[in-house]
Design an enzyme around this catalytic site. Structure first.
Site, PDB file in Angstrom:
ATOM      1  N   ALA A 180      -0.266 -14.183   0.524  1.00 41.38           N
ATOM      2  CA  ALA A 180      -0.978 -13.060  -0.103  1.00 41.38           C
ATOM      3  C   ALA A 180      -0.062 -12.142  -0.902  1.00 41.38           C
ATOM      4  CB  ALA A 180      -1.745 -12.252   0.947  1.00 41.38           C
ATOM      5  N   LYS A 220      10.882 -20.118   0.879  1.00 41.45           N
ATOM      6  CA  LYS A 220      10.675 -19.855  -0.536  1.00 41.45           C
ATOM      7  C   LYS A 220      11.150 -18.444  -0.841  1.00 41.45           C
ATOM      8  CE  LYS A 220       6.232 -19.716  -1.594  1.00 41.45           C
ATOM      9  NZ  LYS A 220       4.786 -20.033  -1.634  1.00 41.45           N
ATOM     10  N   TYR A 234       2.155 -23.091  11.748  1.00 47.16           N
ATOM     11  CA  TYR A 234       0.957 -22.423  12.255  1.00 47.16           C
ATOM     12  C   TYR A 234       0.825 -22.550  13.774  1.00 47.16           C
ATOM     13  CZ  TYR A 234      -0.930 -22.202   7.458  1.00 47.16           C
ATOM     14  OH  TYR A 234      -1.139 -21.935   6.132  1.00 47.16           O
ATOM     15  N   HIS A 290      -7.968 -24.275   5.168  1.00 48.60           N
ATOM     16  CA  HIS A 290      -6.809 -24.359   4.263  1.00 48.60           C
ATOM     17  C   HIS A 290      -7.227 -25.120   3.008  1.00 48.60           C
ATOM     18  CE1 HIS A 290      -2.714 -24.965   2.798  1.00 48.60           C
ATOM     19  NE2 HIS A 290      -2.287 -24.138   3.741  1.00 48.60           N
ATOM     20  N   GLY A 291      -6.579 -24.855   1.909  1.00 49.85           N
ATOM     21  CA  GLY A 291      -6.804 -25.633   0.698  1.00 49.85           C
ATOM     22  C   GLY A 291      -6.324 -27.060   0.881  1.00 49.85           C
ATOM     23  N   ASP A 292      -6.936 -28.002   0.198  1.00 50.56           N
ATOM     24  CA  ASP A 292      -6.560 -29.404   0.394  1.00 50.56           C
ATOM     25  C   ASP A 292      -5.274 -29.803  -0.334  1.00 50.56           C
ATOM     26  OD1 ASP A 292      -7.376 -29.490  -2.241  1.00 50.56           O
ATOM     27  OD2 ASP A 292      -8.960 -30.974  -1.956  1.00 50.56           O
ATOM     28  N   THR A 352      -8.452 -24.908  -6.004  1.00 47.16           N
ATOM     29  CA  THR A 352      -9.062 -24.266  -7.172  1.00 47.16           C
ATOM     30  C   THR A 352      -8.302 -24.659  -8.430  1.00 47.16           C
ATOM     31  OG1 THR A 352      -9.736 -22.387  -5.808  1.00 47.16           O
ATOM     32  CG2 THR A 352      -9.762 -22.074  -8.198  1.00 47.16           C
ATOM     33  N   GLY A 400      -6.820 -24.910 -12.106  1.00 44.42           N
ATOM     34  CA  GLY A 400      -6.440 -23.913 -13.106  1.00 44.42           C
ATOM     35  C   GLY A 400      -5.726 -22.709 -12.535  1.00 44.42           C
ATOM     36  N   ASP A 417      43.690  -9.368 -13.245  1.00 41.42           N
ATOM     37  CA  ASP A 417      42.815  -8.735 -12.259  1.00 41.42           C
ATOM     38  C   ASP A 417      43.531  -7.562 -11.597  1.00 41.42           C
ATOM     39  OD1 ASP A 417      40.674  -8.275 -10.529  1.00 41.42           O
ATOM     40  OD2 ASP A 417      41.414  -9.712  -9.036  1.00 41.42           O
TER      41      ASP A 417
END
Length: 433
Positions: A11, A45, A76, A90-92, A123, A125, A205
């Site tokens: 999210a 990530k 999970y 969950h999305g596939d 979904t 796009g 340096d």
């Protein structure tokens, strides 16, 4: 009795696909959203743009959400066993790629619980990765960038920093990603090194390049990257000057400055006692730290004290005594430096220091003791690991090789095999296309 539905979410970037899955999930019962914590996400990530609290507020406000609970792991399993939902949704799109193993574990647990799995068609796009890339193109602000280092320290086992000395090397640090063991590995930020800044300008340096000049190159990095930057402040200069340095860096969105407890003409620490090295007194350096902390405007900027005791051939007790004093003076972290390839002196310091100051970040620069992995250095107590000069060290021999090849063959054809195609280089630069 009402059925319960579990939905795991990051999210960070809300889009129609996520709203759709929330809507569908709420049709089956009371929807429990397992909101992944920053630490759960950061191991696999990028760190979310929004904090957990900000993301939680947003999700709680969405119609159809019954409850929001933290999901502290990428897996999970723990939350499914804790909340025992009747359904998980969950999305596939998790049937392949990095989420495939997570899906397999979910199926096993839900079978044990007697629950069902609902997979919603992805979904079309809507691609959160593309949305994230679009956001990165917009850039960031000094306020967001300056806060990010502390957030990373809080949620990641080890914060991984790589040296960048110009815009191009900054872009490499920003975008290089390795996929390994279902995880994404990347650098968390950049190190603005005085050594590589000076060397890239053909100067020694010895603090010969002043802050104003260094900021010109730093601005080139700031303009094309979004990750936090730690600035190599050398000795910090005089106390009165250090106050201005802190405010300047803070204003630019730099997350931290590291200053070393040496005095006199700077000599690179990796020379050790082969050249004359002088440490500041504890009182002198503590005063510099206090001056910097008093000067800073935000609570997010960090002043990290670099301890040169081992470089100056002093013992563990001296290093620890200085560390205690520097923390008491207000240092937000300590860096212990050594040219000893065994790493034993650094390990001993980390072990003893963490017994007293478990919450104070420790920075290591394992240039000499580079046989140790990040996980091993973490076991010692490291919070930040800086790869301090590798980008420039890699670039120089490559350029020298190409130059020699052209001279030897009196043309550039033979050098092509050492060179990246110019088209690929141009594609690295935002706005080229």
């Amino acid at each position: 009795m009402d059925k319960t539905v579990y939905l795991g979410m990051t999210a960070d970037i809300m889009h129609p696909g996520l709203i759709n899955i929330i809507t569908e999930g709420s049709k089956y019962g009371k929807l429990i959203v397992g909101l992944l914590t920053d630490s759960a996400i950061a191991e696999h990530k990028r760190l979310p743009y929004l904090t957990y609290e900000q993301r939680e507020f947003i999700v709680r406000s969405i119609k159809g959400v019954h409850e929001v609970v933290p999901q502290n792991e990428w897996s999970y399993v723990d939350n499914l066993l804790k909340y025992k939902p009747d359904y998980i949704i969950h999305g596939d799109d998790w049937k392949e790629g990095s989420m495939k193993k997570v899906r397999e574990d979910v199926f096993k647990v839900m079978q044990e619980l007697g629950g069902q799995i609902i997979e919603i068609p992805y979904t079309k796009g809507i691609d959160s990765t593309s949305l994230y890339d679009d956001i990165k193109k917009i850039g960031t602000t000094p306020e967001i960038r300056i806060k990010s280092l502390r957030r990373l320290i809080d949620v990641k086992p080890v914060v991984r920093i790589l040296e960048a000395h110009n815009g191009l090397s900054g872009l490499i640090v920003e975008h290089t990603i390795v996929h390994k063991n279902d995880k994404i590995y990347e650098f968390d930020g950049m190190w603005s090194s005085s050594l590589t800044d000076s060397t890239s300008k053909g100067k020694p340096d010895i603090e010969a390049v002043d802050l104003t000049t260094r900021l010109q190159d730093l601005n080139n990095i700031l303009e094309c990257t979004t990750k936090p930057i730690i600035f190599d402040g050398d000795t910090g200069g005089k106390c009165e000057h250090f106050a201005f340095t802190v405010r300047t860096l803070e204003r630019h969105g730099i997350s931290a400055v590291i200053i070393e407890d040496k005095v006199g003409l700077k000599k690179n620490s990796l020379f050790g006692t082969a050249v004359e090295q002088h440490q500041a007194t504890i009182e002198e350096f503590c005063e510099k730290i206090k001056t910097g902390k008093t000067s800073q405007v935000t609570d997010d900027f960090m002043i990290i004290a670099r301890i040169e005791s081992f470089i100056c051939d002093k013992d563990l007790n001296d290093a620890l005594t200085r560390a205690r004093a520097y923390v008491k003076a207000g240092a937000d972290g300590v860096m212990i430096h050594s040219k000893n390839k065994s790493g034993e002196d650094v390990k001993a310091f980390c072990t003893e220091f963490k017994k007293e100051f478990s919450d104070i970040p420790v920075v290591l620069v394992p240039t000499s003791y580079n046989t140790f992995t990040e996980s091993e250095l973490k076991e010692w107590g490291a919070n930040i690991i800086i790869y301090a000069n590798h980008m420039l060290r890699a670039a120089y021999p490559a350029m020298q090789n190409v130059a020699g090849t052209i001279l030897e063959n009196q043309r550039s054809l033979e050098a092509d095999k050492f060179c990246m195609p110019i088209k690929e280089i141009l594609e690295l630069i935002p706005g080229t296309k």
